[in-house]
Design an enzyme around this catalytic site. Structure first.
Site, mmCIF file in Angstrom:
data_model
loop_
_atom_site.group_PDB
_atom_site.id
_atom_site.type_symbol
_atom_site.label_atom_id
_atom_site.label_comp_id
_atom_site.label_asym_id
_atom_site.label_seq_id
_atom_site.Cartn_x
_atom_site.Cartn_y
_atom_site.Cartn_z
ATOM 1 N N GLN A 22 82.985 24.129 53.019
ATOM 2 C CA GLN A 22 82.391 25.351 53.580
ATOM 3 C C GLN A 22 82.005 26.298 52.447
ATOM 4 O OE1 GLN A 22 81.674 25.971 56.822
ATOM 5 N NE2 GLN A 22 82.636 24.128 57.680
ATOM 6 N N ARG A 31 70.496 30.207 50.545
ATOM 7 C CA ARG A 31 70.815 29.984 51.955
ATOM 8 C C ARG A 31 71.419 31.231 52.588
ATOM 9 N NH1 ARG A 31 75.097 27.682 55.745
ATOM 10 N NH2 ARG A 31 76.492 29.070 54.613
ATOM 11 N N GLU A 77 82.940 25.701 66.954
ATOM 12 C CA GLU A 77 83.150 24.852 65.777
ATOM 13 C C GLU A 77 84.003 23.655 66.176
ATOM 14 O OE1 GLU A 77 82.122 24.416 62.694
ATOM 15 O OE2 GLU A 77 83.577 22.785 62.432
ATOM 16 N N GLU A 106 78.520 20.512 72.754
ATOM 17 C CA GLU A 106 78.107 19.724 73.927
ATOM 18 C C GLU A 106 79.139 19.805 75.053
ATOM 19 O OE1 GLU A 106 77.904 18.767 70.767
ATOM 20 O OE2 GLU A 106 76.079 17.605 70.415
ATOM 21 N N GLU A 120 73.185 27.031 61.495
ATOM 22 C CA GLU A 120 72.716 26.444 60.243
ATOM 23 C C GLU A 120 72.978 24.952 60.356
ATOM 24 O OE1 GLU A 120 73.784 25.352 56.245
ATOM 25 O OE2 GLU A 120 72.376 24.449 57.646
ATOM 26 N N GLU A 129 72.008 14.055 59.356
ATOM 27 C CA GLU A 129 73.163 14.533 60.132
ATOM 28 C C GLU A 129 72.813 14.698 61.624
ATOM 29 O OE1 GLU A 129 75.490 17.822 58.513
ATOM 30 O OE2 GLU A 129 74.632 17.423 56.520
HETATM 31 N N1 LIG Z 1 78.129 19.452 67.953
HETATM 32 C C1 LIG Z 1 78.823 20.331 67.241
HETATM 33 N N2 LIG Z 1 79.670 21.182 67.845
HETATM 34 C C2 LIG Z 1 80.388 22.069 67.134
HETATM 35 N N3 LIG Z 1 80.325 22.196 65.806
HETATM 36 C C3 LIG Z 1 79.495 21.368 65.157
HETATM 37 C C4 LIG Z 1 78.714 20.402 65.820
HETATM 38 N N4 LIG Z 1 77.992 19.736 64.905
HETATM 39 C C5 LIG Z 1 78.292 20.248 63.725
HETATM 40 N N5 LIG Z 1 79.206 21.234 63.844
HETATM 41 C C6 LIG Z 1 79.761 22.076 62.779
HETATM 42 O O1 LIG Z 1 78.665 22.833 62.290
HETATM 43 C C7 LIG Z 1 78.938 23.232 60.954
HETATM 44 C C8 LIG Z 1 77.646 23.044 60.155
HETATM 45 S S1 LIG Z 1 77.719 23.699 58.491
HETATM 46 C C9 LIG Z 1 77.388 25.441 58.827
HETATM 47 C C10 LIG Z 1 78.643 26.276 58.828
HETATM 48 C C11 LIG Z 1 78.413 27.798 58.985
HETATM 49 N N6 LIG Z 1 77.737 28.116 60.229
HETATM 50 C C12 LIG Z 1 77.615 28.337 57.829
HETATM 51 O O2 LIG Z 1 76.415 28.591 58.025
HETATM 52 O O3 LIG Z 1 78.163 28.498 56.751
HETATM 53 C C13 LIG Z 1 80.108 22.386 60.484
HETATM 54 O O4 LIG Z 1 81.253 23.208 60.322
HETATM 55 C C14 LIG Z 1 80.294 21.344 61.581
HETATM 56 O O5 LIG Z 1 81.640 20.945 61.772
#
Ligand SMILES: Nc1ncnc2c1ncn2[C@@H]1O[C@H](CSCC[C@H](N)C(=O)O)[C@@H](O)[C@H]1O
Ligand SMILES: Nc1ncnc2c1ncn2[C@@H]1O[C@H](CSCC[C@H](N)C(=O)O)[C@@H](O)[C@H]1O
Lengths: 360, 360
Positions: A22, A31, A77, A106, A120, A129
């Site tokens: 993170q 970013r 999350e 979901e 993001e 991904e």
């Molecule tokens: N379907 C889903 N439901 C919940 N969290 C998800 C997800 N797919 C990905 N993530 C989470 O989304 C994050 C993407 S990285 C972005 C992290 C944060 N929002 C930032 O901008 O710094 C990760 O922590 C990952 O675990």
């Protein structure tokens, strides 16, 4: 086909549960600036509103939305990073606004629909991904009809580049094969077993590894030898999973470097925060991952080697038939096919060259 | 609890499907010599016999058994490497003897019980990967009552070592924390979010990574500063999964270096090919992974940092209470606890020092 949740965790989610990972994203100033400015310079989108942060991670975006005046932010999350997001919201005085929910977006149920979905979700070359699938699912379920997506748009780009890396990888492959041949000889001498039947498979495995797997690079802009072409333009409010499952494009890339070689193609993306038609941004922000002399982002660019390199001159054009689809084994990885036809400035067209690479 | 097969594949089996990985093991001359000599110098165990090779990989052990005169070798391999094993057996003229079966040995059905089970199942510090569970299962199901295990015995060892690595990892940790503190300051200045609530968790994550995760090393014998102690002696014919699930031992390690420090403990293993009581080897072979001036094996040794290092003098003894158990999350990884009590040559005992590390 749906991937097993345990496998998806082992292959994808688990690294996001680490603060180390993170922090890497939180330390990406380009970013961070883009999202921070997008939110803080467009408070009208947030003031008194309900927001959903898809994949809140540390909670950073959710906290910014709260600080911009949101009434409520649902910060979803999937990993135990949710616990840290909860602590961060509390210690930054927004725990009454930010509600962290651990789970896959979901699967969660929110008490209301939201005015804004912020996320993001972008991976290497935008779609690695396949997290945008989750954002689309959340949008279809939880975004009000007049709601706004942050970001609102996303684009994928391709450009021809020059680089020493193709020659280097060819050399690495040759070394690996020389080493293999010595190994085969020694194994026969010392252990009476002839391994030469495995040579073809060993070569294929190593060609895949060295030449047919995309590379992460942070390119210098002067490596770009032709005009970048737009592969895909995505409206985050309208896009469907079907339209991004396979991406195809017919591209025309004019070459501007003389007596050069296309060693590879570079792929990157940008996103825009424009709001939507009825509710536009007041201050439009763009986040780009194009090659940048100042250092770029943690995404870098993805580099697809062209082997052997294609000799080009200024005034030539390369016509590229681009196709990207999800890997059969795992939907979060990508397979790319590029068919390049060089059209010389004379008008003559050379036979097509097919390049297949995987984004692993 | 049983681990999901898809997760086990993603976490464990998948790397074994690569020739790159199989070649690494095939290129380990010490490993190869040991198995090759064990088989070829004890043909009486194989001539006219039925053999099971658990985890045949490339098929190398199975082919050696066939070349030593086996009537039939069932070569079981869980990954698609089985296809390559089949090709190798055919190209080496033993396809009538070696029958390659793709699948987990726990799931396959053989047409007969076998006289010998051969397997190269040892992971770092012997039991990482927990593949011996599969060998025990195969033994209980398929080995004839008077059958022989290759290897027949296995031992785990522990020794105190001196090394610069503990200081280095402490330094790396300090750097990581300094970097974190700068990051916290900058994130507050630029983005108005105070991340200091995450400092404790960030430190714990990095202490775990730098100090509490075992390291792979190929140690020089002169780093060993005390007499190695035997942790566990396994009879592969009798061992049960229950007896290896948790390994405990009370060890006494006499120190032979003067004015030194225990920077870490090193763990390694050896295996012997002794046959069995009624059917012994004619030529006993041992494969050891102890620190070796000539370079060692691909297993190296596992190093468990002691932080801070323990000052010792010649004549001191360190009493170690050793415990190794499987990681809760995944049975193929290990958690180790070492409680060290230094007994000075004067007889005085210092307070116990507890070290917890994970083998990841
Ligand atoms: N379907 C889903 N439901 C919940 N969290 C998800 C997800 N797919 C990905 N993530 C989470 O989304 C994050 C993407 S990285 C972005 C992290 C944060 N929002 C930032 O901008 O710094 C990760 O922590 C990952 O675990
Ligand atoms: N339960 C199981 N059933 C079948 N194969 C297994 C297994 N557990 C591990 N394996 C396989 O066992 C192999 C161990 S590595 C040893 C490979 C080969 N016998 C050699 O000595 O070079 C791997 O290829 C792994 O995929």
């Amino acid at each position: 086909t749906q991937v097993d949740k345990g496998v998806d965790f082992a292959n994808y989610f688990c690294t996001y549960g680490y603060l180390y990972h993170q922090k890497e994203m939180l330390s990406d100033r380009v970013r961070m600036d883009a999202y921070f400015h997008a939110v803080s310079r467009n408070k009208h989108h947030f003031r008194g509103k309900a927001v959903l942060d898809v994949g809140t991670g540390s909670g950073i975006l959710a906290i910014w939305c709260a600080q911009a005046g949101a009434r409520k932010v649902y910060a979803v999350e999937a990993t135990k990073m949710a616990d840290h997001a909860r602590d961060l919201a509390r210690e930054n005085g927004v725990e009454d606004i930010v509600e962290v929910i651990e789970g896959s977006v979901e699967d969660v149920t929110l008490p209301e629909k939201v005015d804004v979905i912020i996320s993001e979700w972008m991976g290497y070359f935008l779609l690695r991904e396949s997290m945008f699938d989750s954002v689309i699912c959340a949008r279809d379920r939880w975004l009000k009809p007049d709601g706004v997506m942050y970001p609102s748009h996303a684009r994928m780009w391709l450009a021809p580049i020059r680089s020493g890396i193709t020659d280097q990888k060819m050399e690495d492959l040759n070394c690996a094969m020389n080493d293999w041949h010595s190994f085969v000889d020694e194994t026969e001498v010392h252990y009476g077993v002839n391994m030469s039947v495995l040579t073809k498979a060993y070569r294929e495995e190593h060609e895949k590894y060295y030449l047919k797997t995309s590379l992460w690079c942070n390119l210098d802009p002067n490596q770009i030898i032709g005009t970048p072409a737009l592969i895909k333009d995505i409206d985050c409010l309208q896009a469907t999973v079907d339209e991004i499952r396979t991406i195809t494009a017919q591209l025309m890339l004019p070459i501007h470097a003389d007596r050069s070689r296309i060693s590879a193609y570079a792929g990157w993306f940008d996103v825009q925060f424009k709001g939507c038609g009825q509710n536009p941004a007041k201050d439009e922000v763009e986040l780009t991952t194009a090659p940048d002399a100042d250092g770029g982002t943690h995404w870098g660019q993805q580099v697809f080697l062209v082997n052997p390199p294609i000799r080009v001159n200024e005034g030539d054009k390369v016509l590229v038939s681009f196709k990207m689809s999800r890997a059969k084994q795992y939907h979060r990885l990508m397979d790319i096919e590029l068919i390049s036809e060089l059209e010389l400035s004379s008008g003559k067209r050379l036979p097509p060259i097919t390049t297949r690479v995987s984004i692993e």
